[in-house]
Design a protein around this motif. Structure first.
Motif, mmCIF file in Angstrom:
data_model
loop_
_atom_site.group_PDB
_atom_site.id
_atom_site.type_symbol
_atom_site.label_atom_id
_atom_site.label_comp_id
_atom_site.label_asym_id
_atom_site.label_seq_id
_atom_site.Cartn_x
_atom_site.Cartn_y
_atom_site.Cartn_z
ATOM 1 N N SER A 119 0.817 -1.218 0.000
ATOM 2 C CA SER A 119 0.000 0.000 0.000
ATOM 3 C C SER A 119 0.848 1.264 0.000
ATOM 4 C CB SER A 119 -0.887 0.042 1.244
ATOM 5 O OG SER A 119 -1.522 -1.180 1.432
ATOM 6 N N ARG A 122 0.808 4.117 -2.869
ATOM 7 C CA ARG A 122 -0.378 4.971 -2.938
ATOM 8 C C ARG A 122 -0.451 5.913 -1.747
ATOM 9 N NH1 ARG A 122 -5.157 5.341 -5.677
ATOM 10 N NH2 ARG A 122 -4.478 3.693 -7.061
ATOM 11 N N LEU A 123 -0.136 5.390 -0.557
ATOM 12 C CA LEU A 123 -0.258 6.219 0.644
ATOM 13 C C LEU A 123 0.748 7.360 0.657
ATOM 14 C CD1 LEU A 123 -0.790 3.475 3.371
ATOM 15 C CD2 LEU A 123 -2.484 5.038 2.482
ATOM 16 N N LEU A 283 -12.265 6.946 13.949
ATOM 17 C CA LEU A 283 -12.594 6.835 12.522
ATOM 18 C C LEU A 283 -12.975 8.196 11.974
ATOM 19 C CD1 LEU A 283 -14.947 3.757 12.101
ATOM 20 C CD2 LEU A 283 -13.107 4.365 10.558
ATOM 21 N N HIS A 284 -12.521 8.466 10.759
ATOM 22 C CA HIS A 284 -12.980 9.690 10.099
ATOM 23 C C HIS A 284 -12.888 9.477 8.598
ATOM 24 C CE1 HIS A 284 -13.474 13.887 9.028
ATOM 25 N NE2 HIS A 284 -13.804 14.138 10.278
ATOM 26 N N ALA A 285 -13.891 9.911 7.889
ATOM 27 C CA ALA A 285 -13.896 9.718 6.429
ATOM 28 C C ALA A 285 -12.702 10.408 5.777
ATOM 29 C CB ALA A 285 -15.200 10.246 5.845
ATOM 30 N N CYS A 288 -9.464 8.180 5.154
ATOM 31 C CA CYS A 288 -9.535 7.311 3.969
ATOM 32 C C CYS A 288 -9.392 8.133 2.695
ATOM 33 C CB CYS A 288 -10.868 6.569 3.967
ATOM 34 S SG CYS A 288 -11.247 5.851 2.370
ATOM 35 N N SER A 291 -5.862 9.473 2.323
ATOM 36 C CA SER A 291 -4.919 8.379 2.070
ATOM 37 C C SER A 291 -4.991 7.947 0.624
ATOM 38 C CB SER A 291 -5.223 7.172 2.953
ATOM 39 O OG SER A 291 -5.044 7.494 4.289
ATOM 40 N N ASP A 292 -6.214 7.876 0.093
ATOM 41 C CA ASP A 292 -6.363 7.466 -1.306
ATOM 42 C C ASP A 292 -5.700 8.461 -2.248
ATOM 43 O OD1 ASP A 292 -9.660 5.838 -1.336
ATOM 44 O OD2 ASP A 292 -7.665 5.182 -0.721
ATOM 45 N N GLN B 168 -12.476 1.863 -0.955
ATOM 46 C CA GLN B 168 -11.357 2.807 -1.063
ATOM 47 C C GLN B 168 -10.274 2.314 -2.021
ATOM 48 O OE1 GLN B 168 -11.130 0.817 2.446
ATOM 49 N NE2 GLN B 168 -9.549 2.148 3.210
ATOM 50 N N ALA B 169 -9.548 3.272 -2.591
ATOM 51 C CA ALA B 169 -8.564 2.963 -3.634
ATOM 52 C C ALA B 169 -7.459 2.043 -3.144
ATOM 53 C CB ALA B 169 -7.961 4.264 -4.181
ATOM 54 N N VAL B 170 -7.061 2.206 -1.891
ATOM 55 C CA VAL B 170 -5.980 1.367 -1.349
ATOM 56 C C VAL B 170 -6.388 -0.104 -1.366
ATOM 57 C CG1 VAL B 170 -4.777 0.788 0.778
ATOM 58 C CG2 VAL B 170 -4.923 3.129 0.072
ATOM 59 N N ASP B 174 -5.311 -3.755 -4.343
ATOM 60 C CA ASP B 174 -4.983 -5.144 -4.022
ATOM 61 C C ASP B 174 -5.996 -6.111 -4.611
ATOM 62 O OD1 ASP B 174 -3.734 -4.403 -0.649
ATOM 63 O OD2 ASP B 174 -2.874 -4.116 -2.646
ATOM 64 N N THR B 208 -22.639 8.390 6.178
ATOM 65 C CA THR B 208 -21.269 8.871 5.937
ATOM 66 C C THR B 208 -20.492 7.775 5.224
ATOM 67 O OG1 THR B 208 -21.397 9.949 8.084
ATOM 68 C CG2 THR B 208 -19.243 9.875 7.053
ATOM 69 N N ASN B 209 -19.807 8.148 4.155
ATOM 70 C CA ASN B 209 -19.012 7.155 3.432
ATOM 71 C C ASN B 209 -17.625 7.089 4.042
ATOM 72 O OD1 ASN B 209 -20.976 6.345 1.572
ATOM 73 N ND2 ASN B 209 -20.647 8.228 0.416
ATOM 74 N N LEU B 210 -17.523 6.286 5.106
ATOM 75 C CA LEU B 210 -16.273 6.223 5.865
ATOM 76 C C LEU B 210 -15.103 5.739 5.037
ATOM 77 C CD1 LEU B 210 -17.492 4.749 9.213
ATOM 78 C CD2 LEU B 210 -16.355 6.908 8.884
ATOM 79 N N PHE B 211 -15.379 4.794 4.154
ATOM 80 C CA PHE B 211 -14.303 4.245 3.340
ATOM 81 C C PHE B 211 -14.560 4.551 1.881
ATOM 82 C CE2 PHE B 211 -12.455 2.430 6.927
ATOM 83 C CZ PHE B 211 -13.385 1.724 7.658
ATOM 84 N N SER B 212 -15.103 5.734 1.605
ATOM 85 C CA SER B 212 -15.427 6.153 0.239
ATOM 86 C C SER B 212 -16.586 5.303 -0.284
ATOM 87 C CB SER B 212 -14.154 6.018 -0.620
ATOM 88 O OG SER B 212 -14.376 6.452 -1.911
#
Lengths: 327, 308
Positions: A119, A122-123, A283-285, A288, A291-292, B168-170, B174, B208-212
């Protein structure tokens, strides 16, 4: 073999002391054939190089277990691990590394040991193939002031790495010993999930100064995190502490918090196992999303609550490492 | 090679009465492969099928805990190892290395060859009996376990793989690798499930889209595979699973309908409706192929040949 001959005839004036211009690996972007040289590295002056044999063959020729070595010119090596997948090891590694670099001005490097699902590119928003020194060592890519090396730089993004354990071991040996890190204060190894070949190889080959266990609060994740921690205890690696990721969710609309993945499980586990708790990250949107895009939250939003969490964890980690090194 | 072919023949004969074999794959860890495997199994059982779940994640076996079967023993019979049954109705059974560990916190630190041997034993020495569906839960990655399971199941022609991802893209990066792996080993992909897609706040109902979101569907279109559905995050599901082990009432039937508590509680949850639709899609895809007994495949081939 033709490629090698052409390079031998390369005029010396075009080569600098350390960097061989345009030197790419053999079999660039394709899966290398089996053998000692899993990553397809080569050395131009191998006949004259002080290290006449590759570290891989040295390890194989030894009887019994391979000897643990300290990595050259690197003061401390720690691992970020968890038996469970998807708890946020890579995200934590990246943000911790950046937090340490900004807190203490240390020279930090990250090694992504997950060969199957790397990963790090990308990160850290890094692309492209690393160059090679004349001694056949990979030169890590740099972004945000941190040196990075990952399998993700060596294969194309969609290509699966379908290797059995032996090839994994060889590749890891090369990633550990044939990367030109230069002088580093701290190298953080981002481990893959599980307790298999990768973990065994790294703990057997390298002297680790400590490991940070990452987990989410739910029992299912903690069982695997405990297995991971027990494995490191068995092989004598000190456990710096446990970090609880995705601890709760704060709704951006109504500002109520919900424990999506359970409530505080990691703290209970830490007490049971006698491990220190390094901290919590909710957790927070944003985490993610950023990071993407290759913008770790510590860099993109330095004033946010999450950045403060990572800074606190980094601070605790550094003070623990200092106090244990003083003993 | 002689080893593999002799192993394969014993595996094929042992699994002769299993009609459909499904693999649940994902290149990425923590996307919910085990959760999807058990929800799929529970929906299939509710629809009246006989289901087996095989957990080949040797270093992180989650299935025993999720089914609330931790601490159960595996017994040896003359026909082979007996898989652990969920309840008296014996419509859902499972096998995992978790049942073989003395202490649940013991770590399994094995290299490839030992893992391969264990997987082979799970396939050839466990008495699965007559099953409609065998759901195989895999670990993340594309390593020994995946290479072995596809090699061992080659002669059985598994129905295909169900790919699980988060949006999510990450994670997608994979999972793309895993899809390419399936192409390489010629394993059909039944479809992609996008898990943890959106969280609805229980206080204000805001999503809420926590992981997109949407990444799984886009990837399914890119690879020209079916998109099976989106599964949101439901904390209630996590609670059901965790309560399983606390209460410890698993093998006893709870009331006169003889239905296990987990199945009953799951059927009342929000995710059940979502998953029933996904299960129906998978079942209809599997039904298009003839039953995967070795004789079933042979008759299908003969029929196709005759129609030419």
């Amino acid at each position: 073999m033709r490629k090698l001959h052409i390079l031998w005839y390369f005029p010396k004036k075009y080569t600098s002391q350390r960097i061989l211009l345009n030197a790419k690996r053999f079999f660039s972007h394709s899966l290398p054939l089996a053998g000692e040289n899993a990553l397809g590295l080569f050395s131009k002056f191998s006949a004259n190089s002080p290290l006449k044999q590759s570290p891989a063959s040295i390890a194989r020729m030894q009887r019994g277990l391979p000897a643990k070595r300290r990595l050259e010119n690197i003061k401390n090596v720690i691992a970020v691990a968890s038996g469970k997948g998807g708890v946020g090891k890579s995200t934590t590694t990246v943000n911790l590394a950046l937090a340490v670099a900004s807190l203490s001005r240390k020279r930090v490097g990250i090694l992504d040991a997950d060969l199957f699902g790397p990963s790090l590119p990308r990160l850290m928003n890094l692309k492209g193939e690393p160059n090679i020194t004349d001694k056949g060592q990979l030169i890590p890519l740099i972004n945000y002031g941190v040196k990075c090396m990952s399998m993700g730089f060596l294969v194309s993004e969609d290509a699966p790495v379908v290797w059995r354990g032996l090839m994994v071991m060889k590749a890891l040996q090369q990633l550990l010993h044939q990367v030109y890190w230069g002088e580093l204060d701290l190298l953080i190894i981002d481990m893959p999930p599980g307790t298999g070949d990768t973990q065994l190889t790294i703990t057997q080959q390298v002297e680790l100064d400590g490991v940070v266990i990452v987990s989410t609060p739910q029992d299912i994740a903690l069982i695997d995190a405990k297995k991971g921690a027990n494995m490191f205890r068995k092989v004598g690696v000190p456990i710096i502490g446990i970090m609880q990721n995705m601890s709760y969710f704060l709704c951006p609309n109504c500002h109520q918090s919900t424990h999506i993945f359970g409530n505080d499980g990691a703290s209970r586990t830490a007490k049971e196992m006698g491990i220190d708790i390094l901290g919590d990250v909710p957790l927070h949107a944003d985490i993610c999303e950023l990071s993407d895009l290759g913008q770790p939250i510590v860099i993109a939003k330095p004033d946010s609550h999450h950045t403060k969490c990572y800074m606190n964890i980094a601070q605790r980690m550094l003070s623990k490492m200092e106090s244990s090194s003083n003993h | 090679m002689a080893d593999i072919s002799s192993a394969n023949s014993s595996i094929v004969s042992n699994l002769a009465d299993v009609r459909h074999v499904l693999l649940v794959l994902s290149g990425k860890g923590g996307v919910g492969k085990s959760s999807v495997s058990i929800q799929l199994a529970l929906c299939l059982v509710k629809a009246g099928y006989k289901v087996g779940v095989l957990d080949i994640d040797l270093t992180g076996p989650s299935i025993p805990r999720m089914f609330g079967l931790e601490g159960k023993q595996v017994h040896q019979a003359s026909t082979g190892w007996v898989p652990v049954f969920m309840d008296d109705s014996q419509r859902l059974c499972c096998m995992s290395i978790g049942f073989l560990l003395q202490n649940k916190n013991d770590s399994v630190v094995w290299r490839g060859p030992k893992k391969n041997a264990m997987i082979r034993q799970f396939l050839s020495d466990v008495f699965w009996g007559e099953l409609d569906y065998l759901v195989i839960d895999t670990p993340p990655g594309t390593s020994d376990e995946h290479i072995s399971i596809t090699e061992y199941l080659k002669d059985l022609n598994p129905d295909g793989a169900v790919m699980v991802t988060t949006p999510q893209a990450v994670a997608l990066a994979d999972v793309r690798k895993e899809l390419n792996f399936c192409k390489k080993v010629k394993l059909p992909v039944l479809g992609v499930i996008e898990n943890m897609s959106g969280f609805i706040c229980p206080h204000c109902e805001e999503c809420t889209n926590l992981f997109s979101t949407g990444g799984g569907e886009a990837m399914a279109q890119e690879f020209k595979v079916d998109f099976l559905g989106r599964v949101p995050i439901d904390p209630a599901f996590n609670l059901i699973i965790e309560q399983q082990n606390q209460q410890g009432i698993v093998s006893k039937s709870s009331d006169s309908t003889n239905e296990n508590t987990l199945i009953k509680k799951y059927a009342e949850s929000n995710l059940f409706k979502v998953f029933t639709q996904i299960t129906e899609k998978i079942v209809s895809k599997c039904a298009k192929c003839d039953p995967t007994t070795i004789y079933g495949n042979a008759t299908r081939n003969i029929r196709e040949f005759a129609l030419q």
